[in-house]
Scaffold this motif. Structure first.
Motif, PDB file in Angstrom:
ATOM      1  N   ILE A 124      25.553  12.754  44.176  1.00 56.91           N
ATOM      2  CA  ILE A 124      24.891  13.420  43.058  1.00 56.91           C
ATOM      3  C   ILE A 124      23.433  12.967  43.051  1.00 56.91           C
ATOM      4  O   ILE A 124      23.154  11.769  42.997  1.00 56.91           O
ATOM      5  CB  ILE A 124      25.579  13.082  41.725  1.00 56.91           C
ATOM      6  N   ALA A 125      22.526  13.936  43.141  1.00 59.19           N
ATOM      7  CA  ALA A 125      21.091  13.639  43.194  1.00 59.19           C
ATOM      8  C   ALA A 125      20.456  13.940  41.838  1.00 59.19           C
ATOM      9  O   ALA A 125      20.627  15.035  41.304  1.00 59.19           O
ATOM     10  CB  ALA A 125      20.426  14.477  44.277  1.00 59.19           C
ATOM     11  N   ILE A 126      19.729  12.975  41.305  1.00 63.78           N
ATOM     12  CA  ILE A 126      19.080  13.157  40.006  1.00 63.78           C
ATOM     13  C   ILE A 126      17.610  12.766  40.113  1.00 63.78           C
ATOM     14  O   ILE A 126      17.282  11.618  40.410  1.00 63.78           O
ATOM     15  CB  ILE A 126      19.772  12.330  38.902  1.00 63.78           C
ATOM     16  N   ASP A 127      16.748  13.742  39.895  1.00 64.16           N
ATOM     17  CA  ASP A 127      15.306  13.513  39.950  1.00 64.16           C
ATOM     18  C   ASP A 127      14.686  13.775  38.584  1.00 64.16           C
ATOM     19  O   ASP A 127      15.299  14.400  37.718  1.00 64.16           O
ATOM     20  CB  ASP A 127      14.663  14.442  40.986  1.00 64.16           C
ATOM     21  N   GLY A 128      13.441  13.344  38.442  1.00 60.89           N
ATOM     22  CA  GLY A 128      12.719  13.619  37.212  1.00 60.89           C
ATOM     23  C   GLY A 128      11.666  12.573  36.942  1.00 60.89           C
ATOM     24  O   GLY A 128      11.634  11.521  37.596  1.00 60.89           O
ATOM     25  N   PRO A 129      10.797  12.841  35.992  1.00 61.13           N
ATOM     26  CA  PRO A 129       9.731  11.905  35.662  1.00 61.13           C
ATOM     27  C   PRO A 129      10.250  10.684  34.913  1.00 61.13           C
ATOM     28  O   PRO A 129      11.400  10.652  34.461  1.00 61.13           O
ATOM     29  CB  PRO A 129       8.801  12.748  34.776  1.00 61.13           C
ATOM     30  N   ALA A 130       9.384   9.691  34.775  1.00 67.22           N
ATOM     31  CA  ALA A 130       9.750   8.450  34.084  1.00 67.22           C
ATOM     32  C   ALA A 130      10.123   8.708  32.635  1.00 67.22           C
ATOM     33  O   ALA A 130       9.535   9.557  31.968  1.00 67.22           O
ATOM     34  CB  ALA A 130       8.578   7.463  34.146  1.00 67.22           C
ATOM     35  N   ALA A 131      11.123   7.956  32.162  1.00 67.71           N
ATOM     36  CA  ALA A 131      11.542   7.943  30.750  1.00 67.71           C
ATOM     37  C   ALA A 131      12.142   9.255  30.272  1.00 67.71           C
ATOM     38  O   ALA A 131      12.202   9.505  29.068  1.00 67.71           O
ATOM     39  CB  ALA A 131      10.372   7.535  29.841  1.00 67.71           C
ATOM     40  N   ALA A 132      12.622  10.085  31.203  1.00 73.71           N
ATOM     41  CA  ALA A 132      13.281  11.331  30.806  1.00 73.71           C
ATOM     42  C   ALA A 132      14.766  11.128  30.544  1.00 73.71           C
ATOM     43  O   ALA A 132      15.432  12.011  30.007  1.00 73.71           O
ATOM     44  CB  ALA A 132      13.085  12.402  31.880  1.00 73.71           C
ATOM     45  N   GLY A 133      15.287   9.966  30.939  1.00 73.00           N
ATOM     46  CA  GLY A 133      16.699   9.671  30.712  1.00 73.00           C
ATOM     47  C   GLY A 133      17.552   9.753  31.952  1.00 73.00           C
ATOM     48  O   GLY A 133      18.770   9.638  31.871  1.00 73.00           O
ATOM     49  N   LYS A 134      16.942   9.930  33.123  1.00 75.62           N
ATOM     50  CA  LYS A 134      17.741  10.122  34.338  1.00 75.62           C
ATOM     51  C   LYS A 134      18.514   8.869  34.739  1.00 75.62           C
ATOM     52  O   LYS A 134      19.623   8.963  35.271  1.00 75.62           O
ATOM     53  CB  LYS A 134      16.875  10.605  35.501  1.00 75.62           C
ATOM     54  N   GLY A 135      17.940   7.682  34.456  1.00 78.52           N
ATOM     55  CA  GLY A 135      18.632   6.457  34.821  1.00 78.52           C
ATOM     56  C   GLY A 135      19.904   6.259  34.013  1.00 78.52           C
ATOM     57  O   GLY A 135      20.960   5.929  34.565  1.00 78.52           O
ATOM     58  N   THR A 136      19.805   6.466  32.714  1.00 80.15           N
ATOM     59  CA  THR A 136      20.983   6.322  31.850  1.00 80.15           C
ATOM     60  C   THR A 136      22.043   7.345  32.222  1.00 80.15           C
ATOM     61  O   THR A 136      23.237   7.023  32.322  1.00 80.15           O
ATOM     62  CB  THR A 136      20.582   6.506  30.373  1.00 80.15           C
ATOM     63  N   LEU A 137      21.621   8.586  32.460  1.00 81.09           N
ATOM     64  CA  LEU A 137      22.564   9.629  32.849  1.00 81.09           C
ATOM     65  C   LEU A 137      23.214   9.283  34.189  1.00 81.09           C
ATOM     66  O   LEU A 137      24.434   9.451  34.358  1.00 81.09           O
ATOM     67  CB  LEU A 137      21.835  10.972  32.957  1.00 81.09           C
ATOM     68  N   SER A 138      22.434   8.793  35.132  1.00 80.49           N
ATOM     69  CA  SER A 138      22.965   8.456  36.454  1.00 80.49           C
ATOM     70  C   SER A 138      24.033   7.375  36.369  1.00 80.49           C
ATOM     71  O   SER A 138      25.081   7.468  37.006  1.00 80.49           O
ATOM     72  CB  SER A 138      21.834   7.983  37.371  1.00 80.49           C
ATOM     73  N   ARG A 139      23.763   6.352  35.572  1.00 83.12           N
ATOM     74  CA  ARG A 139      24.738   5.273  35.431  1.00 83.12           C
ATOM     75  C   ARG A 139      26.019   5.768  34.768  1.00 83.12           C
ATOM     76  O   ARG A 139      27.126   5.365  35.158  1.00 83.12           O
ATOM     77  CB  ARG A 139      24.123   4.108  34.641  1.00 83.12           C
ATOM     78  N   ARG A 140      25.892   6.653  33.782  1.00 87.93           N
ATOM     79  CA  ARG A 140      27.080   7.202  33.118  1.00 87.93           C
ATOM     80  C   ARG A 140      27.917   8.034  34.087  1.00 87.93           C
ATOM     81  O   ARG A 140      29.151   7.934  34.111  1.00 87.93           O
ATOM     82  CB  ARG A 140      26.654   8.080  31.922  1.00 87.93           C
ATOM     83  N   LEU A 141      27.252   8.869  34.878  1.00 88.64           N
ATOM     84  CA  LEU A 141      27.984   9.703  35.840  1.00 88.64           C
ATOM     85  C   LEU A 141      28.644   8.845  36.915  1.00 88.64           C
ATOM     86  O   LEU A 141      29.788   9.103  37.313  1.00 88.64           O
ATOM     87  CB  LEU A 141      27.035  10.722  36.480  1.00 88.64           C
ATOM     88  N   ALA A 142      27.950   7.834  37.390  1.00 87.89           N
ATOM     89  CA  ALA A 142      28.514   6.960  38.415  1.00 87.89           C
ATOM     90  C   ALA A 142      29.771   6.260  37.895  1.00 87.89           C
ATOM     91  O   ALA A 142      30.790   6.183  38.588  1.00 87.89           O
ATOM     92  CB  ALA A 142      27.474   5.937  38.866  1.00 87.89           C
ATOM     93  N   ALA A 143      29.701   5.762  36.660  1.00 88.55           N
ATOM     94  CA  ALA A 143      30.853   5.085  36.072  1.00 88.55           C
ATOM     95  C   ALA A 143      32.009   6.065  35.876  1.00 88.55           C
ATOM     96  O   ALA A 143      33.175   5.737  36.150  1.00 88.55           O
ATOM     97  CB  ALA A 143      30.466   4.445  34.740  1.00 88.55           C
TER      98      ALA A 143
END
Length: 215
Positions: A10-29
């Protein structure tokens, strides 16, 4: 999930502070996948150079250090400090370092059962054949508000106008760079999180991932 399916990426891109990191960790878990914040790989390269007292302007040396990183154990709290970020901005523009880290990121994604990777060029460069791609964005004001809240939660102080200016400067630099500029992949799903909490963003993404897994 289909046990015969190849690695799920699953590839997630986007600018800083858009929430991609939190979303990525949730999807991975949720899907039992590895997770990698690819921005940390540039910070880890810079920190390794700093720790060894090595110069930040030797591209070949920096690329060698990048190839020797263990991407499975990156510590966000250690790598988030300001000095490391400043050093990372210098090595991240080096084409040899970028190539070395892209190879390492691809190897990370190839480790079964797969991974969620977030960054600036995952869907366009690192994993163009990912099962599904997202581009997570939000207004500069919404992103600055989030970043401000993070700083305050961490015990610091922040000026939202300064954060907006910093984010806009960073966006312009990321979008204008010649090597792997920040842009959505042509087949990426757009998630605008300006007025969307993490639960709503996660549910929207989960529905799309589940649909992709069924095909």
């Amino acid at each position: 999930m289909n046990p015969g399916r190849p690695n799920i990426i699953i590839a997630i891109d986007g600018p800083a502070a858009a929430g991609k990191g939190t979303l990525s960790r949730r999807l991975a878990a949720h899907y039992g996948l590895h997770h990698l914040d690819t921005g940390l790989t540039y910070r880890a390269t810079a920190k390794a150079l700093l720790d060894r007292g090595l110069p930040l302007d030797d591209e070949a040396l920096a690329a060698d250090v990048a190839r020797g990183l263990d991407l499975s154990g990156l510590d966000r709290s250690v790598l988030a400090v300001h000095d490391v970020g400043e050093a990372a901005s210098k090595v991240a523009v080096m084409p040899k370092v970028r190539r070395a880290l892209v190879e390492a990121q691809r190897a990370f994604a190839a480790d079964p059962p797969g991974a969620v990777l977030d960054g600036r060029d995952i869907g366009t460069v690192v994993c163009p054949d990912a099962l599904i791609k997202f581009y997570v964005t939000a207004s500069p004001q919404g992103r600055a508000r989030r970043r401000c809240e993070e700083v305050i939660r961490g015990g610091g102080t922040a000026d939202i106008a300064d954060i907006i200016a910093d984010l806009q400067k960073r966006d312009a630099r990321d979008a204008a760079r010649e090597d792997s500029p920040l842009r959505p992949a042509d087949d990426a799903h757009l998630l605008d999180t300006t007025e969307m909490g993490i639960e709503a963003a996660f549910e929207a993404a989960r529905v799309l991932v589940d649909a992709a897994l069924e095909h």
